[in-house]
Design a protein around this motif. Structure first.
Motif, PDB file in Angstrom:
ATOM      1  N   GLN A 473       0.565  -1.715  -0.190  1.00 53.36           N
ATOM      2  CA  GLN A 473       0.099   0.106  -0.175  1.00 53.36           C
ATOM      3  C   GLN A 473       1.399   1.405   0.026  1.00 53.36           C
ATOM      4  OE1 GLN A 473      -3.051   0.821   2.929  1.00 53.36           O
ATOM      5  NE2 GLN A 473      -3.744  -1.836   2.388  1.00 53.36           N
ATOM      6  N   LEU A 474       2.022   1.352   0.633  1.00 53.24           N
ATOM      7  CA  LEU A 474       2.937   2.800   0.843  1.00 53.24           C
ATOM      8  C   LEU A 474       3.357   3.264  -0.265  1.00 53.24           C
ATOM      9  CD1 LEU A 474       3.730   4.575   3.123  1.00 53.24           C
ATOM     10  CD2 LEU A 474       5.537   3.998   3.430  1.00 53.24           C
ATOM     11  N   LYS A 475       4.107   2.011  -0.701  1.00 53.79           N
ATOM     12  CA  LYS A 475       4.597   1.658  -2.096  1.00 53.79           C
ATOM     13  C   LYS A 475       3.564   3.168  -3.029  1.00 53.79           C
ATOM     14  CE  LYS A 475       9.074  -0.886  -1.561  1.00 53.79           C
ATOM     15  NZ  LYS A 475      10.059  -2.175  -2.140  1.00 53.79           N
ATOM     16  N   PHE A 476       2.698   1.887  -3.394  1.00 57.71           N
ATOM     17  CA  PHE A 476       1.939   1.617  -4.082  1.00 57.71           C
ATOM     18  C   PHE A 476       0.553   3.654  -4.196  1.00 57.71           C
ATOM     19  CE2 PHE A 476      -2.894   2.258  -6.048  1.00 57.71           C
ATOM     20  CZ  PHE A 476      -2.043   1.862  -6.984  1.00 57.71           C
ATOM     21  N   LYS A 477       0.655   3.656  -2.881  1.00 57.73           N
ATOM     22  CA  LYS A 477       0.202   5.456  -3.049  1.00 57.73           C
ATOM     23  C   LYS A 477       1.217   6.079  -2.832  1.00 57.73           C
ATOM     24  CE  LYS A 477      -1.548   4.910   1.536  1.00 57.73           C
ATOM     25  NZ  LYS A 477      -2.053   5.966   2.333  1.00 57.73           N
ATOM     26  N   SER A 478       2.497   5.677  -2.396  1.00 56.10           N
ATOM     27  CA  SER A 478       3.706   6.951  -3.146  1.00 56.10           C
ATOM     28  C   SER A 478       3.492   7.344  -5.124  1.00 56.10           C
ATOM     29  CB  SER A 478       4.514   6.295  -2.473  1.00 56.10           C
ATOM     30  OG  SER A 478       4.223   6.492  -0.749  1.00 56.10           O
ATOM     31  N   PHE A 530      -4.941   8.834 -11.988  1.00 56.95           N
ATOM     32  CA  PHE A 530      -3.492   8.764 -10.850  1.00 56.95           C
ATOM     33  C   PHE A 530      -3.875   8.627  -9.676  1.00 56.95           C
ATOM     34  CE2 PHE A 530      -0.504   7.775 -14.052  1.00 56.95           C
ATOM     35  CZ  PHE A 530      -0.259   6.519 -14.917  1.00 56.95           C
ATOM     36  N   LEU A 531      -3.552  10.299  -9.487  1.00 58.53           N
ATOM     37  CA  LEU A 531      -4.570  10.642  -8.081  1.00 58.53           C
ATOM     38  C   LEU A 531      -5.589  10.035  -7.492  1.00 58.53           C
ATOM     39  CD1 LEU A 531      -3.852  14.343  -8.424  1.00 58.53           C
ATOM     40  CD2 LEU A 531      -2.671  12.597  -7.350  1.00 58.53           C
ATOM     41  N   SER A 532      -6.454   9.612  -7.584  1.00 51.99           N
ATOM     42  CA  SER A 532      -7.763   9.116  -7.520  1.00 51.99           C
ATOM     43  C   SER A 532      -7.442   7.528  -6.862  1.00 51.99           C
ATOM     44  CB  SER A 532      -8.484   8.840  -8.296  1.00 51.99           C
ATOM     45  OG  SER A 532      -8.946   8.265 -10.141  1.00 51.99           O
ATOM     46  N   LEU A 533      -6.766   6.543  -7.737  1.00 50.88           N
ATOM     47  CA  LEU A 533      -6.652   5.712  -7.480  1.00 50.88           C
ATOM     48  C   LEU A 533      -6.546   4.830  -6.159  1.00 50.88           C
ATOM     49  CD1 LEU A 533      -4.449   3.745 -10.270  1.00 50.88           C
ATOM     50  CD2 LEU A 533      -6.310   3.425 -10.481  1.00 50.88           C
ATOM     51  N   PRO A 534      -5.231   5.531  -5.629  1.00 49.19           N
ATOM     52  CA  PRO A 534      -5.495   5.063  -4.131  1.00 49.19           C
ATOM     53  C   PRO A 534      -7.151   5.149  -3.343  1.00 49.19           C
ATOM     54  CG  PRO A 534      -3.458   5.952  -4.572  1.00 49.19           C
ATOM     55  CD  PRO A 534      -4.820   6.162  -5.380  1.00 49.19           C
ATOM     56  N   CYS A 535      -7.643   5.856  -3.841  1.00 56.98           N
ATOM     57  CA  CYS A 535      -9.368   6.378  -3.349  1.00 56.98           C
ATOM     58  C   CYS A 535      -9.857   4.877  -2.829  1.00 56.98           C
ATOM     59  CB  CYS A 535      -9.314   7.284  -3.216  1.00 56.98           C
ATOM     60  SG  CYS A 535     -10.839   8.265  -2.269  1.00 56.98           S
ATOM     61  N   ASP A 541      -6.426   7.740   3.111  1.00 60.79           N
ATOM     62  CA  ASP A 541      -5.450   9.408   4.148  1.00 60.79           C
ATOM     63  C   ASP A 541      -5.498  10.357   4.053  1.00 60.79           C
ATOM     64  OD1 ASP A 541      -4.819  10.645   1.457  1.00 60.79           O
ATOM     65  OD2 ASP A 541      -3.661   8.790   0.490  1.00 60.79           O
ATOM     66  N   LEU A 542      -5.342  10.860   4.890  1.00 64.42           N
ATOM     67  CA  LEU A 542      -4.840  12.000   5.021  1.00 64.42           C
ATOM     68  C   LEU A 542      -5.720  13.997   3.683  1.00 64.42           C
ATOM     69  CD1 LEU A 542      -5.547  14.838   7.647  1.00 64.42           C
ATOM     70  CD2 LEU A 542      -2.695  14.955   6.686  1.00 64.42           C
ATOM     71  N   PHE A 543      -5.514  13.045   2.672  1.00 62.52           N
ATOM     72  CA  PHE A 543      -5.488  13.828   1.756  1.00 62.52           C
ATOM     73  C   PHE A 543      -7.033  13.067   0.460  1.00 62.52           C
ATOM     74  CE2 PHE A 543      -5.017  13.857  -2.876  1.00 62.52           C
ATOM     75  CZ  PHE A 543      -5.236  14.958  -3.490  1.00 62.52           C
ATOM     76  N   ASN A 544      -6.960  12.218   0.333  1.00 65.83           N
ATOM     77  CA  ASN A 544      -8.202  11.955  -0.087  1.00 65.83           C
ATOM     78  C   ASN A 544      -9.454  11.548   0.625  1.00 65.83           C
ATOM     79  OD1 ASN A 544      -8.300   8.825   0.923  1.00 65.83           O
ATOM     80  ND2 ASN A 544      -6.870   7.683  -0.516  1.00 65.83           N
ATOM     81  N   LEU A 545      -9.353  11.587   2.222  1.00 69.58           N
ATOM     82  CA  LEU A 545     -10.485  11.128   2.769  1.00 69.58           C
ATOM     83  C   LEU A 545     -10.800  12.763   3.494  1.00 69.58           C
ATOM     84  CD1 LEU A 545     -13.044   9.368   3.831  1.00 69.58           C
ATOM     85  CD2 LEU A 545     -11.267   8.532   5.439  1.00 69.58           C
ATOM     86  N   SER A 546      -9.673  13.324   4.438  1.00 68.10           N
ATOM     87  CA  SER A 546      -9.779  14.499   5.965  1.00 68.10           C
ATOM     88  C   SER A 546     -10.025  15.394   4.627  1.00 68.10           C
ATOM     89  CB  SER A 546      -8.656  14.268   6.707  1.00 68.10           C
ATOM     90  OG  SER A 546      -8.356  13.079   7.312  1.00 68.10           O
ATOM     91  N   PHE A 547      -9.104  15.970   3.512  1.00 67.50           N
ATOM     92  CA  PHE A 547      -8.792  16.870   2.673  1.00 67.50           C
ATOM     93  C   PHE A 547     -10.155  17.127   1.690  1.00 67.50           C
ATOM     94  CE2 PHE A 547      -6.823  19.521  -0.766  1.00 67.50           C
ATOM     95  CZ  PHE A 547      -7.368  20.525  -0.429  1.00 67.50           C
TER      96      PHE A 547
END
Length: 629
Positions: A473-478, A530-535, A541-547
């Motif tokens: 997960q960490l590598k993929f999100k990064s 690309f930005l939407s794939l992790p979500c 995470d803080l970016f796609n859920l909280s912000f």
């Protein structure tokens, strides 16, 4: 800036040109400089506003003159030639390197240039009044209908009791039951206008699939960006040109121009949700059983957009023209003119190559509707044949539209986006056409189809990628965030060196510029993907859920459609009522943006409460009855 305008007002009357007219004084020493309007009228003179039609954008001016001359006199060809000599003699056009010898001069009388009130004005007032009455007095009407229904039921019961010695009249009983059901149906339609129901819908936030939370942020950011971008463009057209030219190398100009990518964000989002909603399993079964049911998807889309769109056009063309005045108000009235409104109502206004626009920003809705219609082809193939055939068609549409856009970019030698904005006919020939704006939409549509398949546990490339992503997960999100922000950041800031040498538009090879122009929109859509794939894979995470899913964005997301319909009306209306020309600076742009955004949000809330949400509930009810759902 204020001292300059005061100097113009004090010294303007000293420039008497009695050889041409008994009295004439220009409103300033710069294109687009309005001034002296109130001073001119207070001193017993007459004021005429001037529009100079020239490429790439028109310029505006003001003229204070004696009452012996009228605006109609200035529109005479012979007198216009004298006026052109007057403008050329001042010498202030030399610094702009422009010639007005072949330009068309159109004079307006700011005191009398108004739209005539006709039957459409009365109809629009009646329509708005009807929505207000239905919404505000809905509880009273519903209560009255409830009492009426109860009274009808009690009468039926007394009739039955008085006839106990007779046989039951089944026909009468059935008729009465039918009558009651009809009244209930009418009441249910009437409840759709409830202001309370609309308020609860607008200001309550229901929990739903958090895997789509980033989409709310994208839509809200796009909404904020489109207002900022349009504010910049309209201020640039009506402000001091020498101030605008002085800002062309600034970071402010770079960011303002990039705000126009918000349209591509909307296209990508529209394509994604179209693919995600249309490929739903039950809908595919319906289309497989009856192929003609696919037109129901198109009808749903039209009924969702068309009523609100038509009302917004009526408001902007019939009501707003009577809400302002001043020497610059004619500039707004030109934008509110709607002689070709029939094009908008059947979603083809963007296919014409002239500049006779009604509701000029409505081209996006027409392009979106046309792209949606083409996507019904792969949807039909998905249901009737298989998913592979549908995906091949989607990819083919993406490649075809991207190829057309690239060829047009090279043939017309379109440069980097900020330079292309000033190239002749770029807006009509390229910017608004579905065959050039398709790539972001089709990319979003393809991603939406794949995501729907993944949600329904079908194996595809996205589900396989998700399996890999869950392990690392960490590598993929990064990696996704790095690729997404790098692509968008490169497109956003990559042309900075060329901006610093804007005087030499060939600082970059024209081939590179045309290639950049052709692929930059697809690049924005690719970065968003690309930005939407992790979500989408459930990696919050803080970016796609909280912000991206904060309550402010969620609220803006709800009013974004109404806001898009109304935002240009607000921008035109505010700029058109300046008595003096606003200067082009960060302070002015930011101040106007905050003010216009606030007014747009307030008007959007009212539009949602009284028009959009009631019409949406009615549309949903109509579609359920048509398709027996």
């Amino acid at each position: 800036m204020t001292s300059l305008l005061m100097k113009v007002e004090l010294e303007g009357y000293k420039k008497l040109l009695e050889a041409i007219w008994p009295y004439a004084s220009l409103s300033g020493t710069s294109l687009n400089q309005f001034g002296m309007f109130e001073t001119c009228l207070r001193n017993g003179y007459y004021y005429s506003s001037l529009k100079i039609e020239m490429d790439p954008i028109p310029s505006y001016y003001g003229l204070c003159h004696s009452i012996e001359c009228t605006t109609n006199d200035f529109n005479d060809e012979e007198l216009q030639s004298d006026f052109k000599e007057l403008i050329n003699s001042t010498g202030f056009l030399d610094k702009y390197n422009v010639s007005i010898d072949d330009a068309d001069f159109i004079f307006y009388d700011p005191l009398t240039y108004r739209k005539d009130q006709g039957i459409m004005f009365t109809f629009t007032l009646f329509l708005i009044g009807m929505f207000l009455i239905l919404s505000c007095f809905n509880p009273v009407f519903c209560q009255m209908m409830k009492f009426k229904r109860q009274a009808k039921v009690s009468i039926n019961l007394s009739d039955i009791e008085s006839r106990e010695r007779h046989d039951e009249n089944l026909g009468l009983t059935n008729n009465e039951i039918t009558t009651i059901k009809q009244q209930e149906t009418k009441k249910s339609f009437f409840i759709d206008y409830s202001i309370k129901e609309s308020y609860n819908t607008l200001f309550s936030f229901k929990e739903h699939d958090t895997s789509l939370s980033i989409m709310e942020g994208f839509r809200s950011l796009g909404f904020l960006m489109v207002i900022f971008g349009h504010q910049f463009l309209d201020l640039a057209k009506s402000s001091f040109q020498f101030e605008m030219l002085a800002q062309l190398k600034s970071w402010l100009c770079l960011n303002l121009v990039n705000m126009l990518y918000s349209v591509d964000m909307f296209f990508w989002l529209g394509g994604f949700f179209s693919g995600f909603m249309l490929i739903e399993r039950n809908k595919m079964k319906l289309v497989k059983k009856n192929g003609f049911s696919i037109f129901g998807f198109l009808l749903h889309r039209i009924l969702r957009i068309w009523p609100c769109y038509a009302i917004a056009i009526l408001i902007s063309s019939q009501l707003v023209p009577f809400m302002g005045d001043g020497p610059r108000w004619f500039m707004a009235l030109d934008r509110f003119e709607c002689a070709t409104g029939w094009r908008n109502l059947i979603f083809i206004d963007n296919l014409f190559y002239d500049s006779q626009y009604c509701f000029p920003w409505g081209w996006y809705l027409s392009t979106d509707m046309q792209l949606f219609t083409t996507c019904l082809i792969p949807v039909f193939l998905y249901a009737k044949l298989n998913s592979r055939a549908a995906k091949i068609v989607i990819i083919s549409l993406l490649v075809i539209t991207q190829t057309i856009g690239t060829v047009m970019s090279f043939v017309n030698e379109y440069l980097l986006p900020p330079f292309a904005l000033t190239q002749p006919k770029m807006h009509q020939n390229y910017y608004t056409k579905p065959f050039t704006r398709g790539p972001p939409y089709y990319l979003g549509f393809l991603l939406g189809v794949l995501y729907r398949e993944m949600k329904e546990n079908n194996v595809n490339i996205l589900s396989k990628l998700m399996g890999y992503a869950k392990k690392k997960q960490l590598k993929f999100k990064s990696l996704c965030y790095l690729l997404g922000f790098s692509i968008i950041g490169g497109i956003w800031f990559g042309w900075r060196p060329a901006q610093l040498h804007y005087e030499h538009q060939d600082y970059w090879n024209k081939t590179i510029q045309s290639l950049w122009f052709a692929f930059c929109r697809l690049g924005i859509a690719l970065g968003m993907s690309f930005l939407s794939l992790p979500c989408l894979f459930g990696m919050q995470d803080l970016f796609n859920l909280s912000f991206m899913r904060n309550n402010y964005f969620r609220f803006i997301n709800k009013i974004s459609f109404s806001g898009y319909l109304l935002h240009q009306v607000i921008i035109f209306g505010v700029l058109g009522q300046f008595y003096q020309t606003p200067n082009f600076s960060f302070e002015t742009i930011f101040t106007l943006y905050i003010g216009n955004l606030f007014i747009t949000i307030i008007c959007s809330i009212l539009f949602c409460l009284f028009i959009e949400l009631p019409l949406t509930r009615i549309e949903n009810r109509v579609m359920k009855q048509l398709f027996n759902k």
